[in-house]
Design an enzyme around this catalytic site. Structure first.
Site, short mmCIF file in Angstrom:
data_model
loop_
_atom_site.label_atom_id
_atom_site.label_comp_id
_atom_site.label_asym_id
_atom_site.label_seq_id
_atom_site.Cartn_x
_atom_site.Cartn_y
_atom_site.Cartn_z
N ASN A 30 0.81 -1.23 0.00
CA ASN A 30 0.00 0.00 0.00
C ASN A 30 0.84 1.27 0.00
O ASN A 30 0.30 2.36 -0.12
CB ASN A 30 -0.94 0.02 1.21
CG ASN A 30 -2.00 -1.06 1.12
OD1 ASN A 30 -2.05 -1.79 0.14
ND2 ASN A 30 -2.82 -1.17 2.15
N ARG A 31 2.15 1.11 0.16
CA ARG A 31 2.99 2.30 0.28
C ARG A 31 4.37 2.03 -0.35
O ARG A 31 4.78 0.87 -0.48
CB ARG A 31 3.19 2.61 1.78
CG ARG A 31 3.53 4.02 2.11
CD ARG A 31 2.88 4.45 3.43
NE ARG A 31 3.28 3.72 4.61
CZ ARG A 31 4.42 3.89 5.26
NH1 ARG A 31 5.30 4.76 4.82
NH2 ARG A 31 4.69 3.21 6.35
N GLY A 32 5.05 3.11 -0.71
CA GLY A 32 6.46 3.03 -1.09
C GLY A 32 6.76 2.06 -2.23
O GLY A 32 6.07 2.01 -3.25
N ILE A 33 7.79 1.27 -2.02
CA ILE A 33 8.27 0.34 -3.05
C ILE A 33 7.19 -0.69 -3.38
O ILE A 33 6.93 -1.00 -4.55
CB ILE A 33 9.56 -0.35 -2.56
CG1 ILE A 33 10.72 0.66 -2.51
CG2 ILE A 33 9.91 -1.55 -3.43
CD1 ILE A 33 12.00 0.15 -1.87
N VAL A 81 2.46 -9.40 8.63
CA VAL A 81 3.20 -10.57 8.13
C VAL A 81 3.90 -11.35 9.24
O VAL A 81 4.28 -12.51 9.06
CB VAL A 81 4.24 -10.19 7.04
CG1 VAL A 81 3.55 -9.70 5.78
CG2 VAL A 81 5.26 -9.19 7.56
N GLY A 135 8.68 -4.33 5.26
CA GLY A 135 9.87 -4.24 6.11
C GLY A 135 9.83 -2.98 6.94
O GLY A 135 9.15 -2.01 6.58
N TYR A 143 18.47 -4.38 11.41
CA TYR A 143 17.94 -4.33 10.04
C TYR A 143 18.87 -5.06 9.05
O TYR A 143 18.42 -5.88 8.24
CB TYR A 143 17.78 -2.86 9.65
CG TYR A 143 17.21 -2.60 8.28
CD1 TYR A 143 15.85 -2.70 8.04
CD2 TYR A 143 18.05 -2.22 7.22
CE1 TYR A 143 15.33 -2.43 6.78
CE2 TYR A 143 17.54 -1.94 5.97
CZ TYR A 143 16.18 -2.05 5.74
OH TYR A 143 15.68 -1.79 4.50
N LYS A 187 18.13 -8.46 6.77
CA LYS A 187 18.18 -8.47 5.30
C LYS A 187 19.22 -9.46 4.78
O LYS A 187 19.01 -10.13 3.77
CB LYS A 187 18.48 -7.05 4.78
CG LYS A 187 17.39 -6.03 5.09
CD LYS A 187 16.07 -6.42 4.46
CE LYS A 187 15.02 -5.33 4.57
NZ LYS A 187 13.74 -5.73 3.97
N ILE A 192 16.57 4.48 -1.84
CA ILE A 192 15.40 4.74 -2.68
C ILE A 192 14.52 5.81 -2.03
O ILE A 192 14.33 5.80 -0.81
CB ILE A 192 14.57 3.44 -2.86
CG1 ILE A 192 15.47 2.27 -3.32
CG2 ILE A 192 13.41 3.66 -3.82
CD1 ILE A 192 16.16 2.45 -4.64
P1 NDP Z 1 7.62 1.99 3.55
O1 NDP Z 1 7.80 2.15 5.01
O2 NDP Z 1 7.42 3.18 2.70
O3 NDP Z 1 6.42 0.96 3.25
C1 NDP Z 1 6.40 -0.28 3.90
C2 NDP Z 1 5.03 -0.86 3.78
O4 NDP Z 1 5.04 -2.12 4.51
C3 NDP Z 1 3.96 0.00 4.44
O5 NDP Z 1 2.77 -0.03 3.69
C4 NDP Z 1 3.79 -0.65 5.79
O6 NDP Z 1 2.51 -0.49 6.38
C5 NDP Z 1 3.98 -2.10 5.44
N1 NDP Z 1 4.29 -2.90 6.62
C6 NDP Z 1 5.11 -2.59 7.66
N2 NDP Z 1 5.11 -3.57 8.57
C7 NDP Z 1 4.27 -4.53 8.11
C8 NDP Z 1 3.82 -5.77 8.61
N3 NDP Z 1 4.23 -6.23 9.80
N4 NDP Z 1 2.94 -6.50 7.88
C9 NDP Z 1 2.49 -6.04 6.70
N5 NDP Z 1 2.87 -4.87 6.16
C10 NDP Z 1 3.73 -4.11 6.86
O7 NDP Z 1 8.91 1.16 3.09
P2 NDP Z 1 9.68 1.14 1.68
O8 NDP Z 1 8.72 1.10 0.57
O9 NDP Z 1 10.75 2.16 1.70
O10 NDP Z 1 10.42 -0.28 1.80
C11 NDP Z 1 9.87 -1.47 1.28
C12 NDP Z 1 10.90 -2.57 1.44
O11 NDP Z 1 12.12 -2.20 0.78
C13 NDP Z 1 11.27 -2.85 2.90
O12 NDP Z 1 11.48 -4.24 3.09
C14 NDP Z 1 12.58 -2.10 3.06
O13 NDP Z 1 13.37 -2.65 4.08
C15 NDP Z 1 13.19 -2.28 1.69
N6 NDP Z 1 14.20 -1.30 1.35
C16 NDP Z 1 13.89 0.04 1.25
C17 NDP Z 1 14.88 0.95 0.92
C18 NDP Z 1 14.62 2.40 0.74
O14 NDP Z 1 15.56 3.15 0.47
N7 NDP Z 1 13.39 2.87 0.87
C19 NDP Z 1 16.28 0.52 0.70
C20 NDP Z 1 16.48 -0.88 0.84
C21 NDP Z 1 15.47 -1.74 1.15
P3 NDP Z 1 2.18 0.80 7.28
O15 NDP Z 1 2.11 1.93 6.33
O16 NDP Z 1 0.87 0.48 7.90
O17 NDP Z 1 3.30 0.90 8.27
#
Ligand code: NDP
Length: 230
Positions: free
Chosen positions: A7-10, A45, A73, A136, A140, A169
């Site tokens: 729902n968010r981000g990547i 998760v 994550g 973290y 990973k 990112i």
């Molecule tokens: P965001 O924090 O923007 O988005 C993470 C999403 O995962 C949110 O929608 C969040 O929900 C959801 N989430 C968190 N905890 C849980 C859970 N226990 N069960 C289900 N959903 C959950 O993160 P990014 O998009 O930046 O990152 C996505 C992945 O990429 C992660 O694994 C991160 O570690 C990895 N990553 C990101 C980098 C970056 O630069 N951004 C770099 C390297 C890796 P809610 O909004 O409700 O919290």
């Protein structure tokens, strides 16, 4: 397909990419709204029962899950002397146990169908390391072992397991970092800039394509060269 944290981000960019390609997509996320056209399921998760329910909902709506992107994550950064047990456990529970939970459930039906594509969202810091991210980076790095063990365990069933390792990112996760940290990362990245969520979605699309069936147990960096050699 099922994407955790879609729902968010990547994760959201991945959901949008696959919807645009005509896939039926389920986003399993803690909260928020999935992109229009995706099935949204509330799921932590870290909880196997919620993972089971999410897969059941996805299967009811779309049929067997053939593509799984374990993307959800979190970070709880701190230097080791100040890192609490809660900070360590929270990150391992979501980033590592969460991936185990969804992979175990996903593989069950993929084995039946003798086809599957699993991508774990790793990070450049899994192999490169990063001060303040002992929890973290350990979570990973562990995904590499998980993807490789799964490849050896069920690779003959037409299922692949790979790790995408994003660098730095632009998302809400990185938006909270102080400017000096952001500038430091940019300076260390040969590309000289942050990556976009679309960069990650493209790599995931390739790894989950039929054409990528002979790629398994690989770590694919999408990091502008930041982690080269690691
Ligand atoms: P965001 O924090 O923007 O988005 C993470 C999403 O995962 C949110 O929608 C969040 O929900 C959801 N989430 C968190 N905890 C849980 C859970 N226990 N069960 C289900 N959903 C959950 O993160 P990014 O998009 O930046 O990152 C996505 C992945 O990429 C992660 O694994 C991160 O570690 C990895 N990553 C990101 C980098 C970056 O630069 N951004 C770099 C390297 C890796 P809610 O909004 O409700 O919290």
């Amino acid at each position: 397909m099922l994407v955790t944290g879609g729902n968010r981000g990547i994760g959201r960019a991945i959901v949008e990419r696959f919807l645009a390609d005509g896939h039926r997509v389920c986003s399993a996320d803690l909260g928020g709204e999935p992109p229009a056209g995706a099935l949204g399921v509330t799921c932590n998760v870290a909880d196997p029962a919620q993972v089971e329910a999410a897969f059941a909902a996805a299967e009811d709506a779309h049929g067997p899950v053939e593509i799984l992107v374990a993307n959800a994550g979190i970070t709880r950064d701190s230097l080791i002397m100040r890192m609490t047990d809660e900070q360590f456990d929270a990150v391992l529970d979501v980033n590592l146990k969460g991936c185990f939970n969804v992979a175990r459930r996903g593989v069950k039906s993929m084995m039946r169908g003798r086809y599957g594509r699993v991508v774990f969202m790793g990070s450049v810091v899994g192999l490169f390391g990063n001060a303040g991210q002992v929890n973290y980076s350990a979570s990973k790095a562990a995904l590499v072992g998980m993807a490789r063990s799964l490849t050896r365990e069920v690779g003959k069933r037409g299922i692949t397991f790979n790790v995408v390792a994003p660098g730095f990112i632009e998302t809400e996760m990185t938006a909270v970092l102080p400017t000096e940290v952001t500038d430091g990362f940019k300076a260390q990245t040969p590309a000289g800039r942050m990556g976009s969520v679309a960069d990650i979605a493209h790599a995931v699309r390739f790894l989950t394509s039929d054409e990528a069936g002979y790629i398994s147990g690989a770590v694919i960096p999408v990091d502008g060269g930041l982690g080269m050699g690691h």
